[in-house]
Design a protein around this motif. Structure first.
Motif, mmCIF file in Angstrom:
data_model
loop_
_atom_site.group_PDB
_atom_site.id
_atom_site.type_symbol
_atom_site.label_atom_id
_atom_site.label_comp_id
_atom_site.label_asym_id
_atom_site.label_seq_id
_atom_site.Cartn_x
_atom_site.Cartn_y
_atom_site.Cartn_z
ATOM 1 N N ILE A 341 5.363 173.468 42.338
ATOM 2 C CA ILE A 341 6.597 174.175 42.622
ATOM 3 C C ILE A 341 6.330 175.129 43.784
ATOM 4 C CG2 ILE A 341 6.112 175.838 40.753
ATOM 5 C CD1 ILE A 341 9.225 176.085 40.476
ATOM 6 N N ILE A 342 7.051 174.918 44.872
ATOM 7 C CA ILE A 342 6.785 175.623 46.126
ATOM 8 C C ILE A 342 8.001 176.466 46.503
ATOM 9 C CG2 ILE A 342 6.313 175.337 48.599
ATOM 10 C CD1 ILE A 342 4.827 172.765 47.923
ATOM 11 N N PRO A 343 7.822 177.761 46.761
ATOM 12 C CA PRO A 343 8.947 178.595 47.207
ATOM 13 C C PRO A 343 9.348 178.249 48.636
ATOM 14 C CG PRO A 343 6.908 179.857 47.238
ATOM 15 C CD PRO A 343 6.569 178.533 46.623
ATOM 16 N N PRO A 490 5.877 152.162 20.425
ATOM 17 C CA PRO A 490 5.141 152.167 19.157
ATOM 18 C C PRO A 490 3.747 152.765 19.288
ATOM 19 C CG PRO A 490 6.197 150.040 19.504
ATOM 20 C CD PRO A 490 6.336 150.808 20.781
ATOM 21 N N ASN A 491 3.427 153.677 18.382
ATOM 22 C CA ASN A 491 2.084 154.261 18.268
ATOM 23 C C ASN A 491 1.637 155.009 19.514
ATOM 24 O OD1 ASN A 491 1.786 152.954 15.677
ATOM 25 N ND2 ASN A 491 1.359 151.054 16.793
ATOM 26 N N VAL A 492 2.611 155.504 20.287
ATOM 27 C CA VAL A 492 2.264 156.225 21.511
ATOM 28 C C VAL A 492 3.087 157.499 21.607
ATOM 29 C CG1 VAL A 492 2.284 156.177 24.038
ATOM 30 C CG2 VAL A 492 1.628 154.147 22.775
ATOM 31 N N GLU A 493 2.422 158.585 21.914
ATOM 32 C CA GLU A 493 3.093 159.843 22.198
ATOM 33 C C GLU A 493 2.979 160.079 23.698
ATOM 34 O OE1 GLU A 493 5.435 163.026 21.350
ATOM 35 O OE2 GLU A 493 4.680 161.588 19.856
ATOM 36 N N PRO A 494 4.086 159.983 24.448
ATOM 37 C CA PRO A 494 3.998 160.161 25.899
ATOM 38 C C PRO A 494 3.439 161.545 26.264
ATOM 39 C CG PRO A 494 6.137 159.271 25.278
ATOM 40 C CD PRO A 494 5.466 159.689 24.021
ATOM 41 N N LYS A 495 2.718 161.584 27.340
ATOM 42 C CA LYS A 495 2.188 162.845 27.859
ATOM 43 C C LYS A 495 3.294 163.514 28.670
ATOM 44 C CE LYS A 495 -1.621 164.681 30.663
ATOM 45 N NZ LYS A 495 -2.770 164.328 31.539
ATOM 46 N N VAL A 496 3.830 164.613 28.153
ATOM 47 C CA VAL A 496 5.012 165.252 28.733
ATOM 48 C C VAL A 496 4.636 166.593 29.352
ATOM 49 C CG1 VAL A 496 7.297 166.194 28.217
ATOM 50 C CG2 VAL A 496 6.546 164.086 27.119
ATOM 51 N N HIS A 497 5.303 166.884 30.454
ATOM 52 C CA HIS A 497 5.064 168.143 31.183
ATOM 53 C C HIS A 497 6.414 168.664 31.671
ATOM 54 C CE1 HIS A 497 2.920 170.976 33.823
ATOM 55 N NE2 HIS A 497 3.756 170.635 34.775
ATOM 56 N N ALA A 498 6.742 169.909 31.389
ATOM 57 C CA ALA A 498 8.040 170.473 31.769
ATOM 58 C C ALA A 498 7.854 171.677 32.686
ATOM 59 C CB ALA A 498 8.833 170.877 30.535
ATOM 60 N N VAL A 499 8.794 171.858 33.593
ATOM 61 C CA VAL A 499 8.758 172.963 34.557
ATOM 62 C C VAL A 499 10.095 173.694 34.519
ATOM 63 C CG1 VAL A 499 8.598 173.576 37.004
ATOM 64 C CG2 VAL A 499 7.109 171.786 36.072
ATOM 65 N N CYS A 500 10.035 175.015 34.438
ATOM 66 C CA CYS A 500 11.262 175.808 34.467
ATOM 67 C C CYS A 500 11.694 175.997 35.920
ATOM 68 C CB CYS A 500 11.031 177.168 33.815
ATOM 69 S SG CYS A 500 12.511 178.220 33.819
ATOM 70 N N PRO A 501 12.907 175.594 36.268
ATOM 71 C CA PRO A 501 13.376 175.734 37.650
ATOM 72 C C PRO A 501 13.590 177.199 38.033
ATOM 73 C CG PRO A 501 14.780 174.245 36.363
ATOM 74 C CD PRO A 501 13.926 174.975 35.409
ATOM 75 N N LYS A 502 13.526 177.442 39.335
ATOM 76 C CA LYS A 502 13.852 178.751 39.888
ATOM 77 C C LYS A 502 14.687 178.538 41.150
ATOM 78 C CE LYS A 502 9.376 180.776 38.509
ATOM 79 N NZ LYS A 502 8.161 181.467 39.043
ATOM 80 N N VAL A 503 15.713 179.340 41.310
ATOM 81 C CA VAL A 503 16.537 179.245 42.519
ATOM 82 C C VAL A 503 15.675 179.541 43.739
ATOM 83 C CG1 VAL A 503 18.438 180.296 43.803
ATOM 84 C CG2 VAL A 503 18.698 179.813 41.369
ATOM 85 N N GLY A 504 15.776 178.659 44.748
ATOM 86 C CA GLY A 504 15.005 178.842 45.972
ATOM 87 C C GLY A 504 13.640 178.206 45.952
ATOM 88 N N TYR A 505 13.324 177.508 44.864
ATOM 89 C CA TYR A 505 12.036 176.827 44.753
ATOM 90 C C TYR A 505 12.263 175.320 44.745
ATOM 91 C CZ TYR A 505 9.524 181.140 43.625
ATOM 92 O OH TYR A 505 8.961 182.386 43.684
ATOM 93 N N CYS A 506 11.255 174.582 45.206
ATOM 94 C CA CYS A 506 11.310 173.125 45.259
ATOM 95 C C CYS A 506 10.131 172.553 44.484
ATOM 96 C CB CYS A 506 11.275 172.642 46.713
ATOM 97 S SG CYS A 506 11.531 170.863 46.902
ATOM 98 N N VAL A 507 10.419 171.633 43.568
ATOM 99 C CA VAL A 507 9.375 170.982 42.786
ATOM 100 C C VAL A 507 9.056 169.638 43.424
ATOM 101 C CG1 VAL A 507 8.724 170.041 40.539
ATOM 102 C CG2 VAL A 507 10.099 172.125 40.668
ATOM 103 N N PHE A 508 7.787 169.443 43.792
ATOM 104 C CA PHE A 508 7.311 168.197 44.392
ATOM 105 C C PHE A 508 6.520 167.405 43.359
ATOM 106 C CE2 PHE A 508 8.215 170.708 48.087
ATOM 107 C CZ PHE A 508 8.576 169.804 49.072
ATOM 108 N N PHE A 509 6.639 166.060 43.426
ATOM 109 C CA PHE A 509 5.927 165.210 42.479
ATOM 110 C C PHE A 509 5.920 163.774 43.006
ATOM 111 C CE2 PHE A 509 10.354 165.732 41.357
ATOM 112 C CZ PHE A 509 10.819 164.444 41.149
ATOM 113 N N PRO A 510 5.013 162.920 42.525
ATOM 114 C CA PRO A 510 5.024 161.510 42.927
ATOM 115 C C PRO A 510 6.298 160.819 42.451
ATOM 116 C CG PRO A 510 2.912 162.106 41.939
ATOM 117 C CD PRO A 510 3.848 163.246 41.674
ATOM 118 N N SER A 511 6.814 159.915 43.247
ATOM 119 C CA SER A 511 8.068 159.244 42.909
ATOM 120 C C SER A 511 7.952 158.376 41.664
ATOM 121 C CB SER A 511 8.546 158.389 44.089
ATOM 122 O OG SER A 511 8.842 159.189 45.202
#
Length: 537
Positions: A341-343, A490-511
């Motif tokens: 997350i980049i301001p 079945p038999n899988v718990e996905p690996k989850v990651h959450a980010v809280c947004p902020k006004v004026g910030y940009c979240v970058f990630f692989p497509s």
């Protein structure tokens, strides 16, 4: 010479049959006899383009034009390819050359109109399409179709409807016109007219394969899976080997939670058309839902061979590797390393970034013109702007683009080098935007979990947020969440990651990262501006 002509005809037949890999090999063989033949180089380029190799395709088209500067088909294909890939400067250069070579032909002006429209220059697009029309002895459907599209961009919906209605009346199988017309009805109303053009066309041509498929596909997109299923089954009585209907039937069964039926339909489609990526990816996901991760992984690796940069295949592959406990999964699903997350830094003419975002929100508000969510996108209970956001002629949007570009450069610079990692190995000397838009969500609005199939890097800027979006909220309402594929495994718990947004910030990630939005309750607007970024040419 006769043997070479026969080989050429066989290669063209393979191309027209959609056998692009075989056709590529046949045309490469022909290149050995004549490395400068424009038709051979042209269709070889089209084979590569259809196999998701745009840069290689452009290289062959430029080679064709180097030796044959007046070969119009190569230049037209190069213009279309550049438009598709966002190389607007290159497209403009080629448009100028084509217009000099064919000043009295309509096609240079039609292509110019397509370029302007893609760039968001609607007034200029309208002028170009009128020049194309002036060069016609009689009306031409493709020109009228683009005229309708430009009227749509200008929010002139009555003119859009009239032109498209005329086209589908005169040419019942004009599928693009049907798609545009029903998009108009879906997004702007009246809703009761949605799909009527297709049903009327089928009254005239009840056996039309194209019309039958378009109607069934629209039924599925509009969340009518049972109606879609019935439509497909009716068609398959007449066309038992209709692979596209078998695939669509499988997708309808998936929506209806009938997994075994879906798998059977997908298998039939895949047997008939083993090189169609959509068939193979959807079959792989059905295998994942059944817990057959090895089978799914085998099919996803087959997709990678046909489309090495398919972000969708890579996303599902990462899930399979995680389910199988493979070490490679951690390298692919490395949220700590790849989610940043980049301001954003506002221009000095603004007091601060908050002021900039407030003024940007006002500018974007006027671009959200539809009455409901898009027909074929991930937005739920919200709206999305149409076209390339960065092509809009607002100074503040140009400033915003420069801010994103600076942040993207910072993000890419911070990525490690790797020649083996499928995400990192695409790191290059520069980047280019391949898509930008804005999304506006109200109460209970969200993005369903999705990936960006043709991207490399994606990002999302937060322009306006409801007060409920808070970093200490245990429910994570309004947050962006990564890793949830939106389906039970079945038999899988996905690996989850959450980010809280902020006004004026940009979240970058692989497509290829699955991502979505946690719905929020209460008043307020969540306005964002996502972008897709690819390596520079």
């Amino acid at each position: 010479m006769a043997d070479i002509q026969k080989l050429f005809q066989q290669a063209v037949a393979s191309f027209r049959a959609g056998q692009f890999s075989s056709a590529e090999q046949q045309f490469r063989h022909l290149v050995r006899f004549n490395a400068k033949h424009p038709d051979v180089l042209h269709v070889l380029a089209l084979c590569l383009q259809n196999q998701h190799q745009p840069k290689a395709a452009a290289d062959y088209l430029k080679t064709s034009l180097k030796y044959n500067p007046t070969h119009a088909p190569s230049r037209k294909s190069l213009i279309s390819l550049y438009i598709q890939q966002g190389n607007y400067a290159g497209a403009q250069t080629e448009c100028d050359t084509l217009r000099e070579q064919q000043p009295q032909q309509f096609e240079p002006y039609l292509l110019q109109a397509q370029l302007y429209r893609t760039m968001g220059l609607t007034d200029e697009a309208l002028q170009a399409i009128e020049k194309a029309r002036q060069r016609l002895a009689k009306p031409l459907p493709i020109v009228d179709y683009y005229l309708a599209c430009i009227h749509y961009d200008l929010a002139q919906y009555e003119q859009t409807e009239a032109i498209l209605q005329n086209l589908v009346s005169q040419i019942p199988e004009y599928i693009d016109a049907h798609v545009a017309l029903n998009k108009l009805y879906w997004e702007h109303g009246p809703q009761e007219k949605f799909l009527t053009s297709l049903t009327k066309a089928l009254e005239k041509l009840p056996q039309s394969r194209q019309l039958r498929y378009s109607l069934a596909a629209h039924l599925l997109m509009s969340n009518q899976p049972q109606a879609c299923l019935e439509s497909c089954e009716a068609t398959l009585k007449d066309l038992p080997d209709g692979a596209e209907f078998l695939h669509l039937k499988g997708s309808a069964f998936m929506r209806l939670e009938k997994l075994d039926n879906a798998v059977a339909a997908y298998e039939q489609a895949l047997q008939l058309q083993p090189d169609v990526l959509r068939h193979r990816i959807d079959y792989a996901t059905s295998m994942m839902r059944m817990g057959k991760y090895e089978t799914a992984l085998t099919n996803l690796k087959a997709v990678e061979k046909l489309h090495p940069h398919s972000q969708e295949a890579l996303a599902y592959k990462a899930l399979c590797l995680h389910a199988l406990g493979r070490a490679e999964a951690d390298a692919l699903n490395n949220y700590d390393q790849f989610v940043k997350i980049i301001p954003l830094q506002a221009p000095k003419t603004y007091a601060n970034t908050e002021q900039f975002m407030a003024e940007l929100a006002q500018a974007l508000q006027g671009l959200h013109k539809t009455q409901q969510q898009p027909l074929d996108q991930s937005v739920r209970n919200g709206t999305q702007t149409v076209g390339n956001l960065f092509a809009q002629k607002f100074p503040i949007i140009a400033e915003f683009e420069a801010m994103i570009e600076a942040a993207a450069t910072q993000y890419v610079k911070g990525l490690p080098d790797s020649s083996s990692h499928p995400f990192l190995q695409r790191k290059s000397h520069g980047t280019r935007f391949t898509g930008a838009w804005s999304v506006r969500l109200a109460e209970k609005g969200f993005h369903s979990n999705h990936v960006h199939p043709e991207g490399w890097i994606s990002c999302c800027t937060y322009i306006q947020l409801p007060q409920q979006v808070q970093p200490d909220d245990a429910t994570k309402a309004g947050w962006i969440q990564f890793g949830d594929p939106g389906m039970q495994l079945p038999n899988v718990e996905p690996k989850v990651h959450a980010v809280c947004p902020k006004v004026g910030y940009c979240v970058f990630f692989p497509s290829y990262f699955f991502h979505g939005t946690v719905p929020f309750q209460g008043d307020g607007i969540r306005m964002t501006a996502p972008c897709d970024i690819s390596p520079a040419w």
